[in-house]
Write a protein that holds these residues in place. Sequence first.
Motif, PDB file in Angstrom:
ATOM      1  N   GLY A 125      15.644 -90.388  30.508  1.00  0.00           N
ATOM      2  CA  GLY A 125      15.722 -89.187  31.680  1.00  0.00           C
ATOM      3  C   GLY A 125      14.498 -88.409  32.396  1.00  0.00           C
ATOM      4  O   GLY A 125      14.142 -87.111  32.539  1.00  0.00           O
ATOM      5  N   SER A 126      13.080 -89.152  31.970  1.00  0.00           N
ATOM      6  CA  SER A 126      12.175 -88.819  31.841  1.00  0.00           C
ATOM      7  C   SER A 126      10.506 -89.645  32.854  1.00  0.00           C
ATOM      8  O   SER A 126      11.247 -91.129  32.479  1.00  0.00           O
ATOM      9  CB  SER A 126      11.034 -88.294  30.781  1.00  0.00           C
ATOM     10  OG  SER A 126      10.762 -89.462  29.880  1.00  0.00           O
ATOM     11  N   VAL A 127       9.806 -88.659  33.438  1.00  0.00           N
ATOM     12  CA  VAL A 127       8.489 -89.676  34.236  1.00  0.00           C
ATOM     13  C   VAL A 127       7.580 -88.846  33.440  1.00  0.00           C
ATOM     14  O   VAL A 127       7.189 -87.643  33.574  1.00  0.00           O
ATOM     15  CB  VAL A 127       9.273 -89.650  35.439  1.00  0.00           C
ATOM     16  CG1 VAL A 127       8.989 -88.089  36.061  1.00  0.00           C
ATOM     17  CG2 VAL A 127       7.189 -90.286  36.658  1.00  0.00           C
ATOM     18  N   ARG A 128       6.586 -89.869  33.223  1.00  0.00           N
ATOM     19  CA  ARG A 128       4.825 -88.962  33.248  1.00  0.00           C
ATOM     20  C   ARG A 128       3.870 -89.614  33.984  1.00  0.00           C
ATOM     21  O   ARG A 128       4.290 -90.915  34.976  1.00  0.00           O
ATOM     22  CB  ARG A 128       4.108 -90.072  32.281  1.00  0.00           C
ATOM     23  CG  ARG A 128       3.022 -89.217  31.279  1.00  0.00           C
ATOM     24  CD  ARG A 128       2.062 -89.574  30.346  1.00  0.00           C
ATOM     25  NE  ARG A 128       2.096 -90.868  29.578  1.00  0.00           N
ATOM     26  CZ  ARG A 128       2.543 -92.228  29.422  1.00  0.00           C
ATOM     27  NH1 ARG A 128       3.305 -91.625  28.396  1.00  0.00           N
ATOM     28  NH2 ARG A 128       2.421 -93.795  29.459  1.00  0.00           N
ATOM     29  N   VAL A 129       3.620 -88.483  34.770  1.00  0.00           N
ATOM     30  CA  VAL A 129       2.616 -88.593  36.008  1.00  0.00           C
ATOM     31  C   VAL A 129       1.732 -87.823  35.659  1.00  0.00           C
ATOM     32  O   VAL A 129       1.082 -86.647  34.449  1.00  0.00           O
ATOM     33  CB  VAL A 129       3.703 -87.310  37.017  1.00  0.00           C
ATOM     34  CG1 VAL A 129       2.694 -87.403  38.456  1.00  0.00           C
ATOM     35  CG2 VAL A 129       5.247 -87.655  37.217  1.00  0.00           C
TER      36      VAL A 129
END
Length: 173
Positions: A147-151
């Motif tokens: 449930g994560s995103v790296r931006v």
Amino acid sequence: MSEAAKWYVVHTYSGYENKVAQNIEKVVENRGLHDLIHEVKIPTETVVELKDNKSREVERKIFPGYVLVKMVLTDDSWYVVRNTRGCTGFVGPGSKPVPLTEAEVEALGVEVKQVEVTYSVGDSVKIIEGPLEGFVGIVEALDRDAGSVRVTVSMFGRETPVELALGQVELVD
């Protein structure tokens, strides 16, 4: 009278949580009350216990003596739950059950909300929640399971990678 189902906390005799949950589910099945009583849960966590120098995973109740019920509160649903063997009543003042708030349901992790991801790696996204709200960045990595995103966000003239929850960003049109 079609109000949405809410989560209520039911108090049980200690050790009767599973029995109460099974009994409620059985009555729902037998009487066809699926439209009133949607779900019955006993919040548990997996912990590692050390016993005789051996470690093993054990499922432990987070709130012994309590069962969570998602239901539409009517006289019928109240009666069914209240008169289940092993159940001592609803949590709330007097005879009026008080539903859990959205924040409480989220904090307990009772319901997992599915976040629809409309962006992919390489897309420009806007951060819509948290301390970096309003910043725009590029999606570097996406982990749907976690449930994560790296931006990567440009801050103070530098590219800075930031880990965020999937729901904290949205696609920039």
